[in-house]
Design an enzyme around this catalytic site. Structure first.
Site, PDB file in Angstrom:
ATOM      1  N   GLU A 158      59.671 -44.335 -13.867  1.00  0.00           N
ATOM      2  CA  GLU A 158      60.792 -43.228 -13.615  1.00  0.00           C
ATOM      3  C   GLU A 158      61.278 -43.422 -14.658  1.00  0.00           C
ATOM      4  O   GLU A 158      62.192 -42.956 -15.571  1.00  0.00           O
ATOM      5  CB  GLU A 158      61.850 -43.964 -12.888  1.00  0.00           C
ATOM      6  N   SER A 210      63.649 -41.959  -7.785  1.00  0.00           N
ATOM      7  CA  SER A 210      63.295 -40.950  -7.801  1.00  0.00           C
ATOM      8  C   SER A 210      62.571 -39.866  -6.305  1.00  0.00           C
ATOM      9  O   SER A 210      62.313 -38.878  -7.236  1.00  0.00           O
ATOM     10  CB  SER A 210      62.746 -40.990  -8.702  1.00  0.00           C
ATOM     11  N   TYR A 268      65.442 -32.932 -10.291  1.00  0.00           N
ATOM     12  CA  TYR A 268      65.812 -32.963 -11.557  1.00  0.00           C
ATOM     13  C   TYR A 268      65.028 -31.906 -11.969  1.00  0.00           C
ATOM     14  O   TYR A 268      65.314 -31.708 -12.960  1.00  0.00           O
ATOM     15  CB  TYR A 268      64.867 -34.483 -12.214  1.00  0.00           C
ATOM     16  N   ARG A 304      74.580 -46.581  -6.501  1.00  0.00           N
ATOM     17  CA  ARG A 304      74.673 -45.286  -5.276  1.00  0.00           C
ATOM     18  C   ARG A 304      74.268 -45.952  -3.709  1.00  0.00           C
ATOM     19  O   ARG A 304      72.928 -46.291  -4.157  1.00  0.00           O
ATOM     20  CB  ARG A 304      74.190 -44.178  -6.287  1.00  0.00           C
ATOM     21  N   ASP A 315      72.861 -44.054  -0.997  1.00  0.00           N
ATOM     22  CA  ASP A 315      72.060 -42.113  -0.131  1.00  0.00           C
ATOM     23  C   ASP A 315      72.548 -42.579   1.650  1.00  0.00           C
ATOM     24  O   ASP A 315      71.629 -42.905   2.194  1.00  0.00           O
ATOM     25  CB  ASP A 315      70.780 -41.882  -0.529  1.00  0.00           C
ATOM     26  N   GLU A 345      68.727 -45.470   1.251  1.00  0.00           N
ATOM     27  CA  GLU A 345      68.445 -46.662  -0.016  1.00  0.00           C
ATOM     28  C   GLU A 345      69.285 -46.810  -0.649  1.00  0.00           C
ATOM     29  O   GLU A 345      70.695 -45.505  -0.706  1.00  0.00           O
ATOM     30  CB  GLU A 345      67.260 -46.206  -0.149  1.00  0.00           C
ATOM     31  N   ASN A 400      70.497 -47.540  -4.677  1.00  0.00           N
ATOM     32  CA  ASN A 400      69.831 -47.568  -6.033  1.00  0.00           C
ATOM     33  C   ASN A 400      70.800 -48.076  -6.594  1.00  0.00           C
ATOM     34  O   ASN A 400      71.950 -48.028  -6.998  1.00  0.00           O
ATOM     35  CB  ASN A 400      69.956 -45.922  -6.789  1.00  0.00           C
ATOM     36  N   GLY A 437      71.179 -42.505 -11.929  1.00  0.00           N
ATOM     37  CA  GLY A 437      70.595 -42.264 -13.367  1.00  0.00           C
ATOM     38  C   GLY A 437      71.585 -41.759 -13.460  1.00  0.00           C
ATOM     39  O   GLY A 437      73.040 -41.035 -13.160  1.00  0.00           O
TER      40      GLY A 437
END
Length: 307
Positions: A15, A151, A217, A256, A258, A271, A273, A277
């Site tokens: 990443e 990612s 992205y 974060r 999800d 998951e 994070n 990002g």
């Protein structure tokens, strides 16, 4: 602000590209604000020298292995340099999707189940038919994902058993352990957490089969909805799930989580994070903006909450 700040970004994970973008956004904001900040890529600088060069705080913008997995956090603890985000143990656990799900399940939180962890050595050495039978018990379609990667790299959906072998080979290019779980059809949401409070949830609309690397992205067709369109009751239910999922893993400052809202209108945790990002397409700053925080405000809140 006289304290010398190091922004750590880049690194050698898969990443790296996203980390460089995140780190530069953070660094530029700090410099423009008059903060004495310097960006350092761990590939080019021995981190044990950070103390010697007078750095007083670290803003970690490293994504993936070597940044989110507790290694950098451990070095900074050893150097006694305060840093942003979760600690060593929480970072190490949350990087491991399988381990995270086990803990969430123990605490009665909703996860996609059943799931299976497959090791690369077993895949190579064991009878493939035995592995195939284990996977078939989950029932197709399934999602396979590298266990310690972010990612959405190396994530694949399998509809037919004949496609399984090649898909596993591809996914094993990213990690030695693969998480295999039932494919759930539904609506994905991303929820930022800042100092134990949730940011406005974001509903994700994407064209591909799931929210993959391309959708995240590069696609101009991915849509983000904030407000999310959830009812007040559903949003409150989501908030309770997210904060519990965050706290049982002892995560700190920012991150974060999800989730997916399945066809039965039940939330399932996907998951977590711990270093989201911070690029122009990233969800965390979008949610913060909806909460009334500019990018500058957000960076400062994270920086002044250093561990």
């Amino acid at each position: 602000m006289s304290n010398k700040i190091v922004v750590l970004f880049g690194g050698n994970s898969l990443e790296r590209e996203i980390s460089l973008k995140s780190g530069k956004s953070i660094l530029n904001t700090l410099i423009k604000s008059g903060v004495n900040a310097i960006g350092i890529d761990p590939i080019n600088f021995p981190l044990l020298y950070l103390k010697k060069y007078g750095f007083k705080k670290a803003f970690i913008a490293l994504h993936g292995r070597g940044g989110e997995d507790g290694i950098i956090q451990g070095i900074l603890e050893y150097l006694n340099i305060p840093y942003t985000g979760s600690g060593v143990l929480s970072s190490a656990i949350t990087m491991n999707k399988f381990l995270t799900k086990i803990i969430w399940k123990i605490y009665g939180l909703p996860i996609i189940y059943p799931h299976l962890l497959l090791n690369k050595k077993d895949f190579i050495k064991k009878n493939y038919l035995i592995i195939e039978q284990k996977i078939l018990k989950i029932k197709l379609p399934i999602i396979i994902k590298p266990n310690c990667n972010g990612s959405s790299l190396g994530i694949l959906k399998i509809n037919h058993i004949d496609d399984l072998f090649n898909a596993l080979e591809k996914s094993f290019m990213y990690d030695n352990n693969i998480l295999i779980e039932k494919y759930i059809k539904g609506t994905e949401y991303s929820i930022g957490i800042l100092n134990n409070k949730i940011l406005p949830p974001i509903k994700i609309g994407y064209e591909n089969i799931f929210y993959d690397y391309q959708s995240k992205y590069y696609s101009n067709n991915t849509k983000y909805f904030c407000p999310s369109g959830l009812s007040k009751n559903k949003e409150k239910e989501l908030e309770n799930i997210i904060l519990k999922a965050w706290k049982v893993l002892n995560c700190k400052i920012w991150g974060r989580i999800d989730v997916i809202l399945d066809e039965n209108k039940n939330f399932q945790l996907l998951e977590i994070n711990t270093i989201p990002g911070m690029t122009s397409k990233s969800l965390y700053p979008i949610a913060a903006k909806k909460a009334g925080l500019s990018f500058y405000d957000l960076i400062m809140k994270i920086l002044f909450s250093t561990k």
